[in-house]
Design a protein around this motif. Structure first.
Motif, PDB file in Angstrom:
ATOM      1  N   ASN A   1       0.703  -1.080   0.155  1.00 37.71           N
ATOM      2  CA  ASN A   1      -0.228   0.163   0.007  1.00 37.71           C
ATOM      3  C   ASN A   1       0.964   1.327  -0.151  1.00 37.71           C
ATOM      4  N   ILE A   2       2.376   1.207  -0.257  1.00 33.76           N
ATOM      5  CA  ILE A   2       3.064   2.660  -0.510  1.00 33.76           C
ATOM      6  C   ILE A   2       3.376   2.733  -1.796  1.00 33.76           C
TER       7      ILE A   2
ATOM      8  N   TYR B   1       0.497   6.633   1.385  1.00 38.62           N
ATOM      9  CA  TYR B   1       0.051   5.190   2.024  1.00 38.62           C
ATOM     10  C   TYR B   1      -1.209   5.246   1.854  1.00 38.62           C
TER      11      TYR B   1
END
Length: 258
Positions: free
Chosen positions: A206-207, A236
């Motif tokens: 999720n970055i 993020y």
């Protein structure tokens, strides 16, 4: 017009507010961005911290909130800006969403209100998002009781039309190319626009990382001036894959290169 639009959006918030506590956060994101001008004699740079979260009440209606803080250095001067935006969202289907937004930002005691309508479409590799609205600056406190007020200077809300569009295309599962155009104008004698192009990379977990370069142009009375800007950011994302449905509408995200 400002009061009518604000009342409509506030009424919508009141209707769903009692149900908000029982709903889950469907998506959101947290972003840190650093940017500055690349071809100016002034030392202009700054950073922005922003967070967005969306609450879904069913498959159709949702509410999104954005909170943003910017710290900008302009030569010997610095400015801190805090902005909050609320979005009332209608998901027409799995591809298209529409909404209304209202927000306020404050910098060193000066307030800016912004409100309007927005829409987005996302399918397969393509994502498109656009908005049209008004930015309103209250000049009453700045000019009240001065010689400028006596001479007929604008007192009260000074409204400017604002619009923009962003396009993203997933080249691969990891890389996305992006383009944007934002503009604000009062009359043909005063306009300001932003062109930008960039790339984003999904690092997993999720970055994401992004970089953008673009042009800021101002036209005042037929005289034009432009500067180049660049920024880098890290995001993020949580909940839905795209995070929150719509992007932020404050000036840091639409006009100043963040």
């Amino acid at each position: 017009m400002t009061n009518i639009f604000k009342a409509m959006l506030s009424a919508g918030f009141c209707v769903v507010a009692t149900a908000a506590a029982s709903q889950s956060l469907t998506g959101g994101d947290v972003t840190a961005t650093y940017g500055g001008l690349t071809n100016s004699d002034l030392d202009v740079s700054g950073y922005n911290l922003a967070a967005s979260g969306e609450i879904g009440f069913d498959r159709v209606f949702a509410l999104q909130g954005d909170l943003s803080y910017s710290d900008t250095d302009l030569g010997l001067f610095s400015s801190d800006t805090i902005a909050f935006t609320g979005h009332a969202i209608y998901h027409a289907n799995e591809f298209a969403s529409f909404g209304m937004y209202y927000g306020q930002e404050s910098s060193d005691g000066d307030d800016l209100k912004f409100y309007g309508v927005e829409g987005g479409y996302e399918a397969q590799q393509l994502k498109v998002e656009g908005y049209f609205g008004i930015s309103s600056v209250d000049l009453g406190d700045a000019y009240a009781g001065t010689e400028l007020a006596e001479a007929g200077a604008i007192i009260g809300d000074f409204e400017l039309n604002q619009a923009g569009v962003q396009v993203g295309y997933d080249v691969t599962e990891m890389f996305t190319v992006m383009g944007r155009y934002d503009q604000i104008h009062f009359t043909d004698a005063l306009s300001y626009d932003r062109f930008g192009a960039g790339v984003a990379a999904d690092l997993g977990n999720n970055i994401g990382l992004s970089a953008e370069i673009g042009r800021l142009n101002v036209d005042l009375g037929g005289l034009s001036e432009g500067v180049t800007y660049a920024n880098i950011g890290a995001t993020y994302t949580f909940g839905a894959e795209r995070g929150a449905t719509f992007g932020a509408r404050d000036s840091a995200h639409t006009l100043t290169g963040f």
